[in-house]
Motif scaffolding. Structure first.
Motif, PDB file in Angstrom:
ATOM      1  N   LYS A  21      17.061  -6.179  -0.390  1.00  9.95           N
ATOM      2  CA  LYS A  21      18.363  -5.536  -0.608  1.00  9.95           C
ATOM      3  C   LYS A  21      18.318  -4.040  -0.316  1.00  9.95           C
ATOM      4  CE  LYS A  21      20.174  -8.873  -3.947  1.00  9.95           C
ATOM      5  NZ  LYS A  21      20.577  -9.136  -5.337  1.00  9.95           N
ATOM      6  N   TRP A  22      17.104  -3.448  -0.297  1.00  8.93           N
ATOM      7  CA  TRP A  22      16.965  -2.037   0.066  1.00  8.93           C
ATOM      8  C   TRP A  22      16.866  -1.950   1.584  1.00  8.93           C
ATOM      9  CZ3 TRP A  22      15.389  -3.776  -4.615  1.00  8.93           C
ATOM     10  CH2 TRP A  22      15.670  -2.982  -5.734  1.00  8.93           C
ATOM     11  N   PRO A  23      17.735  -1.171   2.237  1.00  9.50           N
ATOM     12  CA  PRO A  23      17.777  -1.122   3.712  1.00  9.50           C
ATOM     13  C   PRO A  23      16.432  -0.843   4.369  1.00  9.50           C
ATOM     14  CG  PRO A  23      19.693  -0.005   2.800  1.00  9.50           C
ATOM     15  CD  PRO A  23      18.824  -0.365   1.633  1.00  9.50           C
ATOM     16  N   ILE A  24      15.582   0.009   3.729  1.00  8.18           N
ATOM     17  CA  ILE A  24      14.292   0.363   4.323  1.00  8.18           C
ATOM     18  C   ILE A  24      13.432  -0.872   4.597  1.00  8.18           C
ATOM     19  CG2 ILE A  24      13.269   0.784   2.046  1.00  8.18           C
ATOM     20  CD1 ILE A  24      12.381   2.739   5.230  1.00  8.18           C
ATOM     21  N   PHE A  25      13.604  -1.930   3.812  1.00 11.25           N
ATOM     22  CA  PHE A  25      12.768  -3.121   3.974  1.00 11.25           C
ATOM     23  C   PHE A  25      13.183  -3.983   5.173  1.00 11.25           C
ATOM     24  CE2 PHE A  25      11.489  -2.386  -0.499  1.00 11.25           C
ATOM     25  CZ  PHE A  25      10.114  -2.449  -0.302  1.00 11.25           C
ATOM     26  N   SER A  26      14.291  -3.616   5.821  1.00  8.70           N
ATOM     27  CA  SER A  26      14.654  -4.339   7.042  1.00  8.70           C
ATOM     28  C   SER A  26      13.643  -4.078   8.152  1.00  8.70           C
ATOM     29  CB  SER A  26      16.066  -3.937   7.508  1.00  8.70           C
ATOM     30  OG  SER A  26      16.113  -2.545   7.788  1.00  8.70           O
ATOM     31  N   LEU A  27      12.778  -3.065   7.974  1.00  6.89           N
ATOM     32  CA  LEU A  27      11.716  -2.784   8.934  1.00  6.89           C
ATOM     33  C   LEU A  27      10.526  -3.723   8.768  1.00  6.89           C
ATOM     34  CD1 LEU A  27      11.741   1.135   8.756  1.00  6.89           C
ATOM     35  CD2 LEU A  27      12.560  -0.278  10.647  1.00  6.89           C
ATOM     36  N   CYS A  28      10.490  -4.465   7.653  1.00  2.00           N
ATOM     37  CA  CYS A  28       9.377  -5.388   7.386  1.00  2.00           C
ATOM     38  C   CYS A  28       9.744  -6.801   7.821  1.00  2.00           C
ATOM     39  CB  CYS A  28       9.021  -5.392   5.903  1.00  2.00           C
ATOM     40  SG  CYS A  28       8.403  -3.810   5.281  1.00  2.00           S
ATOM     41  N   SER A  29       8.728  -7.554   8.249  1.00  2.00           N
ATOM     42  CA  SER A  29       8.950  -8.953   8.613  1.00  2.00           C
ATOM     43  C   SER A  29       9.089  -9.797   7.354  1.00  2.00           C
ATOM     44  CB  SER A  29       7.768  -9.473   9.436  1.00  2.00           C
ATOM     45  OG  SER A  29       6.599  -9.555   8.618  1.00  2.00           O
ATOM     46  N   GLU A  30       9.617 -10.998   7.500  1.00  2.00           N
ATOM     47  CA  GLU A  30       9.767 -11.908   6.361  1.00  2.00           C
ATOM     48  C   GLU A  30       8.409 -12.233   5.749  1.00  2.00           C
ATOM     49  OE1 GLU A  30      11.849 -13.615   3.522  1.00  2.00           O
ATOM     50  OE2 GLU A  30      12.801 -12.661   5.260  1.00  2.00           O
ATOM     51  N   GLU A  31       7.392 -12.349   6.591  1.00  2.00           N
ATOM     52  CA  GLU A  31       6.038 -12.647   6.095  1.00  2.00           C
ATOM     53  C   GLU A  31       5.513 -11.495   5.237  1.00  2.00           C
ATOM     54  OE1 GLU A  31       6.989 -12.913   9.271  1.00  2.00           O
ATOM     55  OE2 GLU A  31       7.089 -15.122   9.350  1.00  2.00           O
ATOM     56  N   GLU A  32       5.775 -10.268   5.687  1.00  2.00           N
ATOM     57  CA  GLU A  32       5.335  -9.098   4.914  1.00  2.00           C
ATOM     58  C   GLU A  32       6.076  -9.009   3.577  1.00  2.00           C
ATOM     59  OE1 GLU A  32       4.106  -5.986   8.486  1.00  2.00           O
ATOM     60  OE2 GLU A  32       6.229  -6.326   8.017  1.00  2.00           O
ATOM     61  N   LEU A  33       7.359  -9.297   3.579  1.00  2.00           N
ATOM     62  CA  LEU A  33       8.148  -9.239   2.340  1.00  2.00           C
ATOM     63  C   LEU A  33       7.642 -10.245   1.317  1.00  2.00           C
ATOM     64  CD1 LEU A  33      11.812  -8.871   3.695  1.00  2.00           C
ATOM     65  CD2 LEU A  33      10.336  -7.093   2.767  1.00  2.00           C
ATOM     66  N   GLN A  34       7.176 -11.402   1.770  1.00  2.00           N
ATOM     67  CA  GLN A  34       6.692 -12.441   0.861  1.00  2.00           C
ATOM     68  C   GLN A  34       5.436 -12.005   0.112  1.00  2.00           C
ATOM     69  OE1 GLN A  34       8.156 -15.378   0.057  1.00  2.00           O
ATOM     70  NE2 GLN A  34       9.886 -14.749   1.339  1.00  2.00           N
ATOM     71  N   LEU A  35       4.709 -11.058   0.668  1.00  2.00           N
ATOM     72  CA  LEU A  35       3.441 -10.626   0.061  1.00  2.00           C
ATOM     73  C   LEU A  35       3.619  -9.509  -0.966  1.00  2.00           C
ATOM     74  CD1 LEU A  35       1.174 -10.510   3.260  1.00  2.00           C
ATOM     75  CD2 LEU A  35       1.226 -12.293   1.498  1.00  2.00           C
ATOM     76  N   ILE A  36       4.819  -8.904  -1.014  1.00  2.00           N
ATOM     77  CA  ILE A  36       5.042  -7.736  -1.880  1.00  2.00           C
ATOM     78  C   ILE A  36       5.081  -8.129  -3.351  1.00  2.00           C
ATOM     79  CG2 ILE A  36       6.711  -5.937  -2.505  1.00  2.00           C
ATOM     80  CD1 ILE A  36       7.484  -5.781   0.447  1.00  2.00           C
TER      81      ILE A  36
ATOM     82  N   ILE B 266       7.241   3.557  11.513  1.00  2.00           N
ATOM     83  CA  ILE B 266       8.244   2.501  11.448  1.00  2.00           C
ATOM     84  C   ILE B 266       7.589   1.163  11.094  1.00  2.00           C
ATOM     85  CG2 ILE B 266       8.177   1.697  13.862  1.00  2.00           C
ATOM     86  CD1 ILE B 266      11.287   1.867  13.776  1.00  2.00           C
ATOM     87  N   GLU B 267       6.267   1.154  11.061  1.00  2.77           N
ATOM     88  CA  GLU B 267       5.511  -0.032  10.668  1.00  2.77           C
ATOM     89  C   GLU B 267       4.688   0.287   9.425  1.00  2.77           C
ATOM     90  OE1 GLU B 267       3.173  -1.200  14.018  1.00  2.77           O
ATOM     91  OE2 GLU B 267       4.851  -2.210  15.012  1.00  2.77           O
ATOM     92  N   PRO B 268       4.496  -0.667   8.521  1.00  2.00           N
ATOM     93  CA  PRO B 268       3.705  -0.415   7.311  1.00  2.00           C
ATOM     94  C   PRO B 268       2.284   0.009   7.652  1.00  2.00           C
ATOM     95  CG  PRO B 268       4.919  -2.492   7.134  1.00  2.00           C
ATOM     96  CD  PRO B 268       5.052  -2.038   8.553  1.00  2.00           C
ATOM     97  N   ARG B 269       1.818   1.073   6.964  1.00  3.62           N
ATOM     98  CA  ARG B 269       0.425   1.516   7.113  1.00  3.62           C
ATOM     99  C   ARG B 269      -0.262   1.454   5.759  1.00  3.62           C
ATOM    100  NH1 ARG B 269       0.521   7.259  10.079  1.00  3.62           N
ATOM    101  NH2 ARG B 269      -1.712   7.117   9.584  1.00  3.62           N
ATOM    102  N   ARG B 270      -1.495   0.987   5.770  1.00  4.69           N
ATOM    103  CA  ARG B 270      -2.239   0.828   4.520  1.00  4.69           C
ATOM    104  C   ARG B 270      -2.711   2.189   4.012  1.00  4.69           C
ATOM    105  NH1 ARG B 270      -6.730  -3.399   5.100  1.00  4.69           N
ATOM    106  NH2 ARG B 270      -7.857  -1.631   6.011  1.00  4.69           N
ATOM    107  N   LEU B 271      -2.549   2.406   2.704  1.00  2.82           N
ATOM    108  CA  LEU B 271      -2.969   3.658   2.072  1.00  2.82           C
ATOM    109  C   LEU B 271      -4.392   3.464   1.553  1.00  2.82           C
ATOM    110  CD1 LEU B 271      -1.980   6.506   1.343  1.00  2.82           C
ATOM    111  CD2 LEU B 271      -1.062   5.585  -0.780  1.00  2.82           C
ATOM    112  N   ASP B 272      -5.362   3.658   2.425  1.00  2.00           N
ATOM    113  CA  ASP B 272      -6.755   3.349   2.095  1.00  2.00           C
ATOM    114  C   ASP B 272      -7.335   4.264   1.027  1.00  2.00           C
ATOM    115  OD1 ASP B 272      -7.056   1.166   3.826  1.00  2.00           O
ATOM    116  OD2 ASP B 272      -7.356   2.496   5.549  1.00  2.00           O
ATOM    117  N   SER B 273      -6.778   5.481   0.892  1.00  2.79           N
ATOM    118  CA  SER B 273      -7.353   6.428  -0.080  1.00  2.79           C
ATOM    119  C   SER B 273      -7.186   5.953  -1.524  1.00  2.79           C
ATOM    120  CB  SER B 273      -6.717   7.808   0.088  1.00  2.79           C
ATOM    121  OG  SER B 273      -5.314   7.725  -0.076  1.00  2.79           O
ATOM    122  N   LEU B 274      -6.287   4.993  -1.756  1.00  2.00           N
ATOM    123  CA  LEU B 274      -6.132   4.434  -3.109  1.00  2.00           C
ATOM    124  C   LEU B 274      -6.674   3.008  -3.182  1.00  2.00           C
ATOM    125  CD1 LEU B 274      -2.592   5.722  -4.196  1.00  2.00           C
ATOM    126  CD2 LEU B 274      -4.829   6.498  -5.002  1.00  2.00           C
ATOM    127  N   SER B 275      -7.537   2.659  -2.265  1.00  2.00           N
ATOM    128  CA  SER B 275      -8.118   1.318  -2.238  1.00  2.00           C
ATOM    129  C   SER B 275      -8.826   1.001  -3.562  1.00  2.00           C
ATOM    130  CB  SER B 275      -9.130   1.227  -1.094  1.00  2.00           C
ATOM    131  OG  SER B 275      -9.757  -0.034  -1.101  1.00  2.00           O
TER     132      SER B 275
END
Length: 527
Positions: free
Chosen positions: A6-21, A63-72
């Motif tokens: 429902k948040w517009p920013i998430f339209s940049l994510c694929s359905e597969e990525e949204l399922q993992l959130i 425009i694509e999700p990037r992993r924040l490794d510094s908080l791994s």
């Protein structure tokens, strides 16, 4: 289930990525940045990356999700953001990390350089476990497990609570009137700060030009000050909008004050209010309030699951609480707030896997798998001996050498005993306050202290003028002192109506005598 789509920013994510959130926070001046965690405990960021607020080490948008490794390896407990934006994050272990905009020292690292990567903030917090964080536009607030509040950052209006207007570069404990208090909840408006303490009092400091401190004036407050107008009202939660404030009481009522140019106080007009004013949201009790320092929008959820919104909603000014079709307050900010941000860290429950707890819930009262049944009021309740033994000391002894598959129960009613057995499977209860009194009796008899607390909570949530005396009587009978005090305060606060009920007319003589005596001592009959 919460739909992050429902948040517009998430339209940049694929359905597969949204399922993992599993967790997410949408922030930024236009709702164009997001941080989220996945089912694998990885942290990803996405968006315009203003002032390096994505924590990636650069200021490049993505425009694509990037992993924040510094908080791994870190698990997020809570997160808040400012207007710059800057980010303040607390882990499940109570550590604090900050990054992003830092022109006013709001990162708490002793500098005014923007933070491009997460920085662990330990100055004055090294032996503390942080349990809650809050950000104003350019200042930060954290709450520790021992009830202390620390603040840092922009302080032009006293929002850090230090007594001066000098910016605060590192965490500093907020003292003054909070010195010997135990805080349980914090919130920040654009340039003000709030704390609720365990006695239900609210302390406020910072900018007050719109009356958002609730002190009856418009002067700034450089140190914490108690809101005297809430005397006798026990507050549980506070939420701050851009320049308005909401509080939720232990009786499920909402009060609002501050700026009101968009109707965000829900009082039916657009006049600012410098004293707490009640917000009428149907007759059901409120269990959650929501506001965000970047918006002029307010929301609330009732015990019955209804979600209301008011204030600035899609360009309109809604001056009274409006019933929405949403199931959670988060959706109000996704669909109607400007910008479309999240007012808290979003939590997404997985729906495709049954946990052990969920599996046990499904097996309650299942005749196909049960090896024991209780006969109560002519009806059967099906259960499992091994689970009852594990969960309850009473059954551990009573079922030890008992090979019977049927137990007759006459001491308690069917609804009460069924609720008790269901509690052993689910850790929760769902009863009317009147039935909860019967379960309180059972919990006292079986020495189930946690169940006793749940019963008291249910009774508190369901109290009204008609049943208040009956519930007070039950609290006295079962020596539930906290509940007794709550019921007594409710009766005093609604004395005129309560004294006209049949319950009051039929009140036990000794209880009536004690009630009148205690009411006199607190000044209930002065007028």
């Amino acid at each position: 289930m919460l739909d992050v789509g429902k948040w517009p920013i998430f339209s940049l994510c694929s359905e597969e990525e949204l399922q993992l959130i599993r967790q997410a926070c949408v922030f930024g001046s236009a709702g164009n940045e997001v941080l989220y965690t996945t089912v694998n405990d990885e942290i990803f960021v996405l968006g315009t990356n203003c002032c390096g607020c994505l924590g990636l080490g650069d200021v490049q948008s993505t425009i694509e999700p990037r992993r924040l490794d510094s908080l791994s390896g870190k698990k997020i407990a809570c997160l808040s953001y400012g207007s710059g934006p800057h980010i303040v994050l607390a882990t499940t272990e109570g550590e604090v990390f900050t990054w992003g905009h830092n022109a006013y020292s709001q990162l708490g690292n002793g500098t005014t350089n923007h933070g491009l990567v997460p920085c662990h903030i330990s100055t004055n917090l090294s032996n503390k476990q942080v349990t809650e964080v809050a950000c104003g536009s350019y200042h930060s607030l954290v709450l520790t497990s021992d009830g202390e509040v620390f603040a840092w950052g922009y302080n032009n209006s006293g929002q850090v609570g230090s007594g001066s207007t000098a910016n605060q570069p590192i965490p500093r404990r907020v003292t003054g009137c909070l010195q010997n208090k135990v805080a349980v909840n914090i919130a920040c408006g654009q340039m003000c700060s709030m704390a609720v303490v365990n006695t239900g009092e609210v302390y406020v400091w910072g900018y007050n030009g719109n009356g958002q401190l609730g002190l009856g004036s418009s002067g700034n407050q450089p140190t914490p000050c108690r809101i005297a107008a809430l005397q006798g009202i026990r507050v549980q939660r506070v939420a701050c909008g851009y320049a308005h404030t909401l509080v939720l009481t232990d009786e499920g009522q909402v009060y609002a004050w501050g700026a009101n140019s968009y109707g965000q106080l829900g009082t039916g007009n657009k006049s600012n209010q410098s004293y707490p004013a009640p917000v009428v949201v149907e007759k059901d009790r409120i269990i959650e309030i929501a506001a965000c320092h970047s918006a002029h929008t307010s929301a609330a959820k009732t015990q019955g699951g209804h979600v209301y919104m008011w204030g600035q909603c899609r360009g309109q000014s809604v001056v009274l609480p409006h019933l929405t079709h949403f199931s959670c307050t988060d959706d109000v900010f996704a669909c109607f707030a400007t910008p479309a941000v999240s007012w808290r860290l979003l939590s997404v429950e997985p729906d495709d896997h049954l946990t052990v707890a969920e599996s046990l819930k499904r097996e309650f009262d299942n005749p196909n798998t049960a090896d024991l049944k209780f006969l109560v009021d002519g009806k059967y309740i099906y259960a499992h001996k091994v689970l009852l033994k594990i969960r309850c000391e009473h059954f551990r002894s009573s079922l030890e050498d008992n090979e019977d598959d049927t137990v007759e129960m006459s001491e308690f009613s069917y609804p009460v005993y069924r609720a008790f057995l269901e509690y052993l499977y689910t850790d929760s209860i769902s009863l009317s306050p009147e039935e909860a009194v019967g379960l309180l009796d059972l919990a006292t008899f079986y020495r189930e202290n946690r169940l006793k607390k749940l019963c008291q909570q249910t009774i508190k949530q369901g109290i009204c003028e008609e049943n208040a005396i009956a519930l007070l009587s039950a609290a006295v009978k079962y020596d539930a002192q906290d509940l007794e005090e709550f019921c007594f305060r409710f009766c005093i606060n609604h004395l005129t109506v309560v004294t006209q009920t049949s319950g009051f007319a039929e009140m036990d003589h000794d209880l009536l005598k004690n009630f009148i005596s205690k009411a006199s001592r607190v000044g209930a009959f002065k007028n």
